[in-house]
Write a protein that holds these residues in place. Structure first.
Motif, PDB file in Angstrom:
ATOM      1  N   UNK A 110      -0.186   6.403   9.652  1.00 13.86           N
ATOM      2  CA  UNK A 110      -1.591   6.835   9.805  1.00 13.86           C
ATOM      3  C   UNK A 110      -1.995   7.746   8.642  1.00 13.86           C
ATOM      4  N   UNK A 111      -1.117   8.686   8.289  1.00 16.05           N
ATOM      5  CA  UNK A 111      -1.466   9.634   7.216  1.00 16.05           C
ATOM      6  C   UNK A 111      -1.817   8.922   5.899  1.00 16.05           C
ATOM      7  N   UNK A 112      -1.019   7.941   5.438  1.00 19.66           N
ATOM      8  CA  UNK A 112      -1.348   7.332   4.136  1.00 19.66           C
ATOM      9  C   UNK A 112      -2.725   6.666   4.085  1.00 19.66           C
ATOM     10  N   UNK A 113      -3.170   6.086   5.204  1.00 21.58           N
ATOM     11  CA  UNK A 113      -4.487   5.433   5.153  1.00 21.58           C
ATOM     12  C   UNK A 113      -5.600   6.474   5.320  1.00 21.58           C
ATOM     13  N   UNK A 114      -5.323   7.570   6.055  1.00 25.64           N
ATOM     14  CA  UNK A 114      -6.328   8.645   6.135  1.00 25.64           C
ATOM     15  C   UNK A 114      -6.470   9.361   4.790  1.00 25.64           C
ATOM     16  N   UNK A 115      -5.389   9.442   4.045  1.00 18.06           N
ATOM     17  CA  UNK A 115      -5.477  10.025   2.696  1.00 18.06           C
ATOM     18  C   UNK A 115      -6.442   9.168   1.855  1.00 18.06           C
ATOM     19  N   UNK A 116      -6.273   7.836   1.966  1.00 16.32           N
ATOM     20  CA  UNK A 116      -7.149   6.932   1.201  1.00 16.32           C
ATOM     21  C   UNK A 116      -8.609   7.155   1.590  1.00 16.32           C
ATOM     22  N   UNK A 163      -1.932  -0.381   3.495  1.00 21.17           N
ATOM     23  CA  UNK A 163      -2.251  -0.205   2.068  1.00 21.17           C
ATOM     24  C   UNK A 163      -2.452  -1.531   1.334  1.00 21.17           C
ATOM     25  N   UNK A 164      -1.805  -2.588   1.833  1.00 22.80           N
ATOM     26  CA  UNK A 164      -2.091  -3.916   1.270  1.00 22.80           C
ATOM     27  C   UNK A 164      -3.566  -4.268   1.556  1.00 22.80           C
ATOM     28  N   UNK A 165      -3.986  -3.994   2.777  1.00 21.32           N
ATOM     29  CA  UNK A 165      -5.379  -4.261   3.165  1.00 21.32           C
ATOM     30  C   UNK A 165      -6.331  -3.411   2.328  1.00 21.32           C
ATOM     31  N   UNK A 166      -5.967  -2.153   2.151  1.00 20.54           N
ATOM     32  CA  UNK A 166      -6.768  -1.251   1.311  1.00 20.54           C
ATOM     33  C   UNK A 166      -6.889  -1.787  -0.110  1.00 20.54           C
ATOM     34  N   UNK A 167      -5.783  -2.304  -0.639  1.00 20.61           N
ATOM     35  CA  UNK A 167      -5.804  -2.777  -2.033  1.00 20.61           C
ATOM     36  C   UNK A 167      -6.837  -3.894  -2.204  1.00 20.61           C
ATOM     37  N   UNK A 177      -8.892   0.051  -9.921  1.00 17.21           N
ATOM     38  CA  UNK A 177      -7.931   0.798  -9.092  1.00 17.21           C
ATOM     39  C   UNK A 177      -6.623   0.023  -8.917  1.00 17.21           C
ATOM     40  N   UNK A 178      -5.571   0.786  -8.661  1.00 19.16           N
ATOM     41  CA  UNK A 178      -4.253   0.201  -8.347  1.00 19.16           C
ATOM     42  C   UNK A 178      -3.730   0.919  -7.102  1.00 19.16           C
ATOM     43  N   UNK A 179      -3.397   0.139  -6.087  1.00 22.03           N
ATOM     44  CA  UNK A 179      -2.768   0.697  -4.879  1.00 22.03           C
ATOM     45  C   UNK A 179      -1.347   0.161  -4.840  1.00 22.03           C
ATOM     46  N   UNK A 180      -0.369   1.041  -4.689  1.00 17.17           N
ATOM     47  CA  UNK A 180       0.994   0.506  -4.632  1.00 17.17           C
ATOM     48  C   UNK A 180       1.863   1.232  -3.629  1.00 17.17           C
ATOM     49  N   UNK A 181       2.846   0.483  -3.138  1.00 12.54           N
ATOM     50  CA  UNK A 181       3.827   0.989  -2.188  1.00 12.54           C
ATOM     51  C   UNK A 181       5.158   1.013  -2.904  1.00 12.54           C
ATOM     52  N   UNK A 224      -4.165  -5.661 -11.929  1.00 14.27           N
ATOM     53  CA  UNK A 224      -3.659  -6.929 -11.373  1.00 14.27           C
ATOM     54  C   UNK A 224      -2.357  -6.720 -10.571  1.00 14.27           C
ATOM     55  N   UNK A 225      -1.719  -5.531 -10.718  1.00 14.27           N
ATOM     56  CA  UNK A 225      -0.507  -5.222  -9.947  1.00 14.27           C
ATOM     57  C   UNK A 225      -0.827  -4.608  -8.588  1.00 14.27           C
ATOM     58  N   UNK A 226      -2.116  -4.382  -8.317  1.00 15.06           N
ATOM     59  CA  UNK A 226      -2.469  -3.680  -7.077  1.00 15.06           C
ATOM     60  C   UNK A 226      -2.012  -4.472  -5.855  1.00 15.06           C
ATOM     61  N   UNK A 227      -1.545  -3.744  -4.824  1.00 13.54           N
ATOM     62  CA  UNK A 227      -1.157  -4.385  -3.564  1.00 13.54           C
ATOM     63  C   UNK A 227       0.277  -4.855  -3.534  1.00 13.54           C
ATOM     64  N   UNK A 228       1.129  -4.272  -4.389  1.00 11.71           N
ATOM     65  CA  UNK A 228       2.535  -4.704  -4.398  1.00 11.71           C
ATOM     66  C   UNK A 228       3.451  -3.646  -3.770  1.00 11.71           C
TER      67      UNK A 228
END
Ligand SMILES: NC(=O)c1ccc[n+]([C@@H]2O[C@H](COP(=O)([O-])OP(=O)(O)OC[C@H]3O[C@@H](n4cnc5c(N)ncnc54)[C@H](OP(=O)(O)O)[C@@H]3O)[C@@H](O)[C@H]2O)c1
Length: 239
Positions: A110-116, A163-167, A177-181, A224-228
């Motif tokens: 929950x925290x990581x998506x609330x941070x976003x 976070x994949x959904x967020x990306x 933007x780049x979102x990564x795990x 292009x690396x976002x969501x990995x």
């Protein structure tokens, strides 16, 4: 453009073993970034109080970051929960209980998506921006061969989906933007301490080592690396 050339604010959320070393590494190697640590144990002026399990704390966090006169360029979430004095990772089904599951999901998913959600309004679409959050290889459903650790595994898998959904949403809203795990490897911190006995010495990283691997990945990424979901050695981990 390398992170060395990024100019603006960097927020490192979670001030544990890896978070502290990431903030330290950025402060030394990204001279144009103004680095702030965010968490519950603030010991210096470049710190913002944030309790990731308290909605009021998110409100005051947003108020604080709204005061920056430079754009936020980099957010790295290094917070996480695996065990406490009263909660241990489950070895088997009979160890499962509601409070353990809720605690793991509260911090790890929950925290990581609330941070976003908190930082979204401060992202400048015209500038490169990176949000990296620490996951764990054991959160991979495809790679789960040993079982156990139900709550931690499931909470990291849930984070990955959030976070994949967020990306995908941010790809449309913020094309730069780049979102990564990121999986930091097994690293010698308070979080892994009770579970290190089976880890070969050369596979147990220092927090400094993990921090360097992770920043090297972040600084080489493109939109292009976002969501990995990526490990410390840049290999892609199956979901
Ligand atoms: N170490 C490893 O081997 C390893 C392996 C795979 C993945 N990871 C992941 O890497 C990340 C960093 O772990 P680490 O090894 O550096 O662990 P750590 O030293 O225990 O750091 C975790 C940090 O999360 C913070 N945190 C927990 N709940 C919080 C809350 N409600 N509000 C604010 N901060 C909170 C803790 O702050 P407090 O001190 O205030 O509790 C602590 O500073 C975690 O996501 C972990 O799951 C670690």
């Amino acid at each position: 453009m390398s992170i060395r050339d990024w100019e603006g604010i960097a927020l490192v959320i979670g001030i544990g073993g890896i978070g502290t070393m990431i903030a330290d590494h950025l402060s030394k190697n990204a001279p144009k970034l103004d680095v702030y640590v965010c968490g519950r144990n603030i010991t210096n002026q470049k710190g913002i109080f944030l309790d990731l399990e308290d909605d009021n704390s998110f409100v005051s966090f947003e108020n604080q970051i709204s005061l920056f006169d430079q754009p936020i360029r980099l957010v790295i979430n290094t917070s996480g929960f695996l065990h406490s004095d009263t909660i241990k990772p489950e070895k088997r089904l009979s160890h499962i209980n509601r409070s353990n599951i809720i605690k793991n999901f509260s911090v790890n998913s929950i925290a990581p998506i609330l941070i976003a959600k908190s930082i979204e309004k401060f992202i400048r679409p015209e500038l490169p921006f990176s949000y990296a959050s620490l996951s764990a290889r054991v959160g991979s459903i495809g790679d789960n061969r040993l079982g156990g650790w139900y709550s931690y595994r499931a909470s990291k898998a849930a984070q990955n989906q959030f976070l994949k959904t967020l990306s995908l949403e941010w790809k449309r809203k913020f094309p730069n933007s780049i979102v990564s795990l990121l999986h930091p490897g097994t690293c010698d911190t308070q979080l892994s301490k009770p579970f290190q006995s089976a880890v070969p010495k050369d596979k147990l990283f220092t927090p400094k080592q993990s921090a360097e691997y992770l920043i090297s990945i972040i600084s080489s990424q493109r939109p292009s690396d976002s969501g990995k979901f990526i490990a410390w050695d840049s290999s892609v981990i199956p979901w």
